[in-house]
Scaffold this motif. Structure first.
Motif, PDB file in Angstrom:
ATOM      1  N   MET A   1       0.817  -1.183   0.000  1.00 45.39           N
ATOM      2  CA  MET A   1       0.000   0.000   0.000  1.00 45.39           C
ATOM      3  C   MET A   1       0.871   1.261   0.000  1.00 45.39           C
ATOM      4  O   MET A   1       0.548   2.231  -0.678  1.00 45.39           O
ATOM      5  N   LYS A   2       1.946   1.242   0.784  1.00 49.42           N
ATOM      6  CA  LYS A   2       2.845   2.385   0.849  1.00 49.42           C
ATOM      7  C   LYS A   2       3.519   2.610  -0.507  1.00 49.42           C
ATOM      8  O   LYS A   2       3.707   3.755  -0.941  1.00 49.42           O
ATOM      9  N   PHE A   3       3.862   1.523  -1.183  1.00 44.33           N
ATOM     10  CA  PHE A   3       4.484   1.614  -2.510  1.00 44.33           C
ATOM     11  C   PHE A   3       3.532   2.278  -3.496  1.00 44.33           C
ATOM     12  O   PHE A   3       3.935   3.148  -4.273  1.00 44.33           O
ATOM     13  N   LEU A   4       2.260   1.913  -3.466  1.00 41.11           N
ATOM     14  CA  LEU A   4       1.263   2.481  -4.365  1.00 41.11           C
ATOM     15  C   LEU A   4       1.090   3.983  -4.103  1.00 41.11           C
ATOM     16  O   LEU A   4       1.007   4.784  -5.042  1.00 41.11           O
ATOM     17  N   PHE A   5       1.073   4.387  -2.840  1.00 43.07           N
ATOM     18  CA  PHE A   5       0.957   5.793  -2.473  1.00 43.07           C
ATOM     19  C   PHE A   5       2.151   6.595  -2.992  1.00 43.07           C
ATOM     20  O   PHE A   5       1.995   7.677  -3.565  1.00 43.07           O
ATOM     21  N   HIS A   6       3.357   6.058  -2.837  1.00 41.35           N
ATOM     22  CA  HIS A   6       4.561   6.742  -3.323  1.00 41.35           C
ATOM     23  C   HIS A   6       4.583   6.806  -4.845  1.00 41.35           C
ATOM     24  O   HIS A   6       5.046   7.799  -5.427  1.00 41.35           O
ATOM     25  N   LEU A   7       4.088   5.778  -5.488  1.00 39.52           N
ATOM     26  CA  LEU A   7       4.009   5.768  -6.948  1.00 39.52           C
ATOM     27  C   LEU A   7       3.051   6.859  -7.437  1.00 39.52           C
ATOM     28  O   LEU A   7       3.360   7.578  -8.389  1.00 39.52           O
ATOM     29  N   LEU A   8       1.901   7.002  -6.782  1.00 41.01           N
ATOM     30  CA  LEU A   8       0.946   8.048  -7.152  1.00 41.01           C
ATOM     31  C   LEU A   8       1.527   9.442  -6.910  1.00 41.01           C
ATOM     32  O   LEU A   8       1.329  10.352  -7.724  1.00 41.01           O
ATOM     33  N   LEU A   9       2.251   9.627  -5.821  1.00 42.24           N
ATOM     34  CA  LEU A   9       2.910  10.909  -5.564  1.00 42.24           C
ATOM     35  C   LEU A   9       3.957  11.219  -6.624  1.00 42.24           C
ATOM     36  O   LEU A   9       4.084  12.367  -7.080  1.00 42.24           O
ATOM     37  N   LEU A  10       4.711  10.212  -7.034  1.00 42.43           N
ATOM     38  CA  LEU A  10       5.726  10.389  -8.071  1.00 42.43           C
ATOM     39  C   LEU A  10       5.082  10.771  -9.400  1.00 42.43           C
ATOM     40  O   LEU A  10       5.568  11.670 -10.106  1.00 42.43           O
ATOM     41  N   ILE A  11       3.967  10.148  -9.729  1.00 45.67           N
ATOM     42  CA  ILE A  11       3.256  10.468 -10.975  1.00 45.67           C
ATOM     43  C   ILE A  11       2.722  11.896 -10.924  1.00 45.67           C
ATOM     44  O   ILE A  11       2.851  12.657 -11.892  1.00 45.67           O
ATOM     45  N   ALA A  12       2.146  12.281  -9.779  1.00 47.76           N
ATOM     46  CA  ALA A  12       1.618  13.644  -9.639  1.00 47.76           C
ATOM     47  C   ALA A  12       2.737  14.676  -9.734  1.00 47.76           C
ATOM     48  O   ALA A  12       2.591  15.709 -10.396  1.00 47.76           O
ATOM     49  N   LEU A  13       3.855  14.417  -9.086  1.00 48.52           N
ATOM     50  CA  LEU A  13       4.988  15.342  -9.149  1.00 48.52           C
ATOM     51  C   LEU A  13       5.532  15.435 -10.570  1.00 48.52           C
ATOM     52  O   LEU A  13       5.878  16.518 -11.045  1.00 48.52           O
ATOM     53  N   SER A  14       5.585  14.321 -11.277  1.00 55.03           N
ATOM     54  CA  SER A  14       6.047  14.327 -12.675  1.00 55.03           C
ATOM     55  C   SER A  14       5.112  15.150 -13.553  1.00 55.03           C
ATOM     56  O   SER A  14       5.554  15.904 -14.417  1.00 55.03           O
ATOM     57  N   ALA A  15       3.807  15.004 -13.328  1.00 54.75           N
ATOM     58  CA  ALA A  15       2.834  15.770 -14.116  1.00 54.75           C
ATOM     59  C   ALA A  15       2.969  17.260 -13.845  1.00 54.75           C
ATOM     60  O   ALA A  15       2.934  18.074 -14.772  1.00 54.75           O
ATOM     61  N   LEU A  16       3.140  17.644 -12.586  1.00 53.05           N
ATOM     62  CA  LEU A  16       3.313  19.062 -12.254  1.00 53.05           C
ATOM     63  C   LEU A  16       4.610  19.623 -12.834  1.00 53.05           C
ATOM     64  O   LEU A  16       4.645  20.753 -13.325  1.00 53.05           O
ATOM     65  N   THR A  17       5.665  18.848 -12.794  1.00 58.20           N
ATOM     66  CA  THR A  17       6.939  19.280 -13.374  1.00 58.20           C
ATOM     67  C   THR A  17       6.808  19.461 -14.881  1.00 58.20           C
ATOM     68  O   THR A  17       7.291  20.444 -15.445  1.00 58.20           O
ATOM     69  N   GLY A  18       6.141  18.535 -15.535  1.00 59.48           N
ATOM     70  CA  GLY A  18       5.918  18.640 -16.982  1.00 59.48           C
ATOM     71  C   GLY A  18       5.078  19.852 -17.329  1.00 59.48           C
ATOM     72  O   GLY A  18       5.359  20.570 -18.291  1.00 59.48           O
ATOM     73  N   ALA A  19       4.029  20.130 -16.553  1.00 57.20           N
ATOM     74  CA  ALA A  19       3.179  21.297 -16.797  1.00 57.20           C
ATOM     75  C   ALA A  19       3.970  22.585 -16.614  1.00 57.20           C
ATOM     76  O   ALA A  19       3.824  23.529 -17.396  1.00 57.20           O
ATOM     77  N   ALA A  20       4.817  22.640 -15.587  1.00 63.04           N
ATOM     78  CA  ALA A  20       5.642  23.837 -15.364  1.00 63.04           C
ATOM     79  C   ALA A  20       6.610  24.042 -16.520  1.00 63.04           C
ATOM     80  O   ALA A  20       6.823  25.177 -16.976  1.00 63.04           O
ATOM     81  N   TRP A  21       7.192  22.967 -17.028  1.00 64.92           N
ATOM     82  CA  TRP A  21       8.135  23.082 -18.149  1.00 64.92           C
ATOM     83  C   TRP A  21       7.421  23.585 -19.403  1.00 64.92           C
ATOM     84  O   TRP A  21       7.911  24.482 -20.104  1.00 64.92           O
ATOM     85  N   VAL A  22       6.230  23.048 -19.684  1.00 66.93           N
ATOM     86  CA  VAL A  22       5.475  23.467 -20.861  1.00 66.93           C
ATOM     87  C   VAL A  22       5.036  24.924 -20.725  1.00 66.93           C
ATOM     88  O   VAL A  22       5.076  25.689 -21.690  1.00 66.93           O
ATOM     89  N   ALA A  23       4.651  25.338 -19.526  1.00 71.45           N
ATOM     90  CA  ALA A  23       4.203  26.722 -19.316  1.00 71.45           C
ATOM     91  C   ALA A  23       5.341  27.726 -19.486  1.00 71.45           C
ATOM     92  O   ALA A  23       5.112  28.859 -19.877  1.00 71.45           O
ATOM     93  N   HIS A  24       6.569  27.317 -19.217  1.00 76.09           N
ATOM     94  CA  HIS A  24       7.695  28.245 -19.319  1.00 76.09           C
ATOM     95  C   HIS A  24       8.352  28.262 -20.691  1.00 76.09           C
ATOM     96  O   HIS A  24       9.239  29.074 -20.930  1.00 76.09           O
TER      97      HIS A  24
END
Length: 188
Positions: A1-24
């Motif tokens: 369960m902890k692994f799944l939570f960390h995986l979801l956090l990693l995906i969310a952080l990757s999406a936010l990083t990608g959005a910031a890169w595209v916006a800049h």
């Protein structure tokens, strides 16, 4: 369960990083030189006023003429604590079928940053309504609600361009077409 939570956090952080890169990533703004009439550029504001007074029909303003006029009229300065790092560069218009794309460009400490606002012009009885229908920060497309931080910049632009806006809305019809603005003094 902890692994799944960390995986979801990693995906969310990757999406936010990608959005910031595209916006800049700034949008490339292509500028054209307007065609000269008789060796000099025509005065758009004077032409609009004369057409409205005479009621002489249709006037077309090309995208290049509009951008040349905006470049001549707009000389903006940033005020406040950010003025040392931020400099307004330009406003350019790209005209499409029923939509005008206004691209604002800033220089932020040597990094070029752009924001695009998509505008729609409608006539409602005796008044014109300019509506924001969407836009983008850099290459990141956003809905019109997320463009709220641009309100002060757009308000300042409308104050600077007040004479042009008043002359424009003396027409009975304002239509945005591909690469041109079609203004008509006749009633529909």
């Amino acid at each position: 369960m902890k692994f799944l939570f960390h995986l979801l956090l990693l995906i969310a952080l990757s999406a936010l990083t990608g959005a910031a890169w595209v916006a800049h990533r700034s949008v490339v703004v292509l500028t054209e030189t307007a065609v000269k009439e008789g060796g000099k550029y025509r005065d758009l504001v004077d032409d609009l006023k004369q057409t409205a007074i005479k009621g002489s029909g249709v006037i077309e303003i090309s995208e290049a003429e509009l951008n040349r006029h905006l470049a001549k009229v707009l000389a903006a300065k940033m005020q406040g604590p950010l003025s040392r790092w931020v400099r307004f560069e330009s406003l350019s218009m790209e005209l499409g079928a029923d939509v005008a794309h206004a691209t604002l460009t800033w220089d932020i400490s040597g990094h070029r940053s752009t924001a695009t606002v998509d505008l729609n012009v409608k006539r409602m009885e005796k008044i014109f309504r300019v509506e924001v229908v969407g836009g983008a920060y850099g290459h990141l497309k956003v809905s019109r609600g997320l463009l709220r931080p641009l309100s002060p910049a757009l308000r300042s632009l409308s104050e600077v361009l007040q004479e042009e806006i008043q002359a424009l809305f003396q027409m009975n019809q304002v239509r945005v077409a591909v690469d041109k603005l079609v203004l008509d003094t006749r009633f529909p």
